[in-house]
Design a protein around this motif. Structure first.
Motif, short mmCIF file in Angstrom:
data_model
loop_
_atom_site.label_atom_id
_atom_site.label_comp_id
_atom_site.label_asym_id
_atom_site.label_seq_id
_atom_site.Cartn_x
_atom_site.Cartn_y
_atom_site.Cartn_z
N LEU A 134 2.33 7.69 -5.84
CA LEU A 134 2.17 7.18 -4.48
C LEU A 134 3.34 6.27 -4.10
CD1 LEU A 134 -1.65 6.38 -4.67
CD2 LEU A 134 -0.59 8.20 -3.30
N LEU A 135 3.82 5.51 -5.07
CA LEU A 135 4.97 4.64 -4.84
C LEU A 135 6.22 5.49 -4.57
CD1 LEU A 135 6.16 1.72 -4.94
CD2 LEU A 135 6.55 2.10 -7.38
N ALA A 136 6.42 6.51 -5.37
CA ALA A 136 7.60 7.38 -5.21
C ALA A 136 7.58 8.11 -3.87
CB ALA A 136 7.65 8.39 -6.35
N GLU A 137 6.38 8.40 -3.38
CA GLU A 137 6.24 9.09 -2.10
C GLU A 137 6.38 8.15 -0.91
OE1 GLU A 137 3.21 12.68 -3.59
OE2 GLU A 137 2.42 10.95 -2.48
N GLY A 138 6.47 6.85 -1.17
CA GLY A 138 6.62 5.89 -0.08
C GLY A 138 5.33 5.56 0.64
N ARG A 139 4.21 5.90 0.04
CA ARG A 139 2.92 5.63 0.69
C ARG A 139 2.43 4.22 0.41
NH1 ARG A 139 -1.48 9.79 -0.02
NH2 ARG A 139 -1.99 9.00 2.05
N VAL A 140 3.01 3.61 -0.62
CA VAL A 140 2.73 2.22 -0.94
C VAL A 140 4.06 1.58 -1.34
CG1 VAL A 140 2.14 2.77 -3.36
CG2 VAL A 140 1.34 0.64 -2.36
N ARG A 141 4.25 0.32 -0.98
CA ARG A 141 5.54 -0.34 -1.20
C ARG A 141 5.66 -0.95 -2.60
NH1 ARG A 141 6.24 -4.74 2.44
NH2 ARG A 141 8.50 -4.47 2.35
N ALA A 142 4.54 -1.26 -3.22
CA ALA A 142 4.55 -1.83 -4.57
C ALA A 142 3.20 -1.55 -5.22
CB ALA A 142 4.83 -3.33 -4.54
N ILE A 143 3.20 -1.47 -6.55
CA ILE A 143 1.94 -1.24 -7.26
C ILE A 143 1.82 -2.27 -8.39
CG2 ILE A 143 1.81 1.22 -6.72
CD1 ILE A 143 2.87 1.82 -9.54
N GLY A 144 0.58 -2.50 -8.79
CA GLY A 144 0.35 -3.47 -9.85
C GLY A 144 -1.04 -3.35 -10.41
N VAL A 145 -1.48 -4.41 -11.05
CA VAL A 145 -2.76 -4.41 -11.76
C VAL A 145 -3.49 -5.72 -11.49
CG1 VAL A 145 -1.95 -2.83 -13.56
CG2 VAL A 145 -1.69 -5.31 -13.87
#
Length: 299
Positions: free
Chosen positions: A131-142
């Protein structure tokens, strides 16, 4: 009233995240819209929700009611463990976006690890990388990850989370974990930053000896010294530590109070004094021992 502006933390992919935000855990749907609108009016630009909070629709409504441009507001939500697994997580992400009525997310988090089935946690994170690579979210985490959970996640995915959101307040300073985060370039974000979990969490349900950091003599003394409230002292302490607090409130006056912490700084010895209150005791759940049965299907 002039809105207070929060400084920002730069995440490990270059994205800027407001240092302080509004959390909406346990905010009922009928109070969430007004709380979010009040927060944005007071200067908040970070709103943190989750699928499990069952108020994503109201968060989106509150953001739209604030009349602030979408790209000025940093929106976080989280995937719940009942949606773990690659395809399930992608579907859960889509569902959250529909409820929020947004085209993208700023930050998407794994809500809790499931140590007894960590492979599904890994699968979910791999979906989030997509999803991050697709640009649908700007950052990911936990969220609620221990150092060991972080090590396993990074080794198996090759990706370092931008944020780890954990229980953190004067009685649980998370010193070891914060040092791990510093070395890895992960921002520490604090849920229950003023210790509310000590009043409503698991410990409070089984013990009458519940201590509230807001009333601790050290915090009360510092509040008098700086002409601030106890909550403001604790939130400012976290900012001094480089932690991002996300206090929850539905009361407009408290929401405004919580962000009004950027006109003063704690002396170094006062930061140390608050840090010395750490007992290492959780008010909430232990991340090493959670699964669906811990919370039911969804909280």
């Amino acid at each position: 009233m002039t809105a207070v502006k929060s400084p920002v933390f730069k995440l490990n992919n270059g994205i800027e995240m407001p240092a302080l935000g509004l959390g909406v855990f346990n905010s009922s749907p009928d109070t969430t819209v007004a709380a979010v609108t009040s927060a944005v009016t007071s200067g908040y630009r970070l709103i943190d929700t989750a699928a499990a909070y069952k108020n994503e629709e109201q968060v989106g409504e509150g953001i739209r009611a604030s009349d602030i441009a979408r790209d000025k507001i940093f929106v976080t939500t989280k995937v719940w463990m009942s949606d773990f697994g690659y395809d399930h997580t992608v579907n859960a992400f889509d569902r959250s976006l529909r409820k929020l009525r947004l085209d993208y997310l700023d930050l998407y988090l794994i809500h809790w690890p499931v140590p007894s089935a960590f492979e599904t946690t890994i699968s979910s994170y791999k979906a989030m990388i997509r999803l991050l690579a697709e640009g649908r979210v700007r950052a990911i985490g936990v969220s609620n990850f221990s150092p060991e959970h972080l090590t396993d996640l990074i080794e198996q995915t090759g990706h370092v989370p931008a944020v780890n959101q954990v229980e953190l307040h004067p009685y649980l300073g998370q010193t070891e974990l914060r040092e791990v985060h510093r070395k890895l370039g992960i921002v520490t974000q604090a849920w229950s930053p003023i210790g509310g979990v000590n009043r409503y969490g698991q410990k409070a349900k089984i013990s009458t000896e519940v201590s509230d950091p807001l009333s601790h003599a050290t915090v009360v003394r510092l509040a008098a010294k700086y002409g601030k409230t106890s909550a403001q002292i604790i939130l400012r302490w976290q900012i001094e530590l480089g932690v991002s607090p996300i206090p929850k409130s539905v009361r407009p006056e408290r929401i405004a109070e919580n962000i009004d912490i950027f006109d003063f700084a704690l002396a170094a010895e006062d930061v140390v004094a608050v840090s010395a209150l750490d007992t290492g005791t959780r008010g909430g759940w232990d991340p090493d021992h959670v699964d669906l049965q811990t919370f039911g299907t969804i909280i």
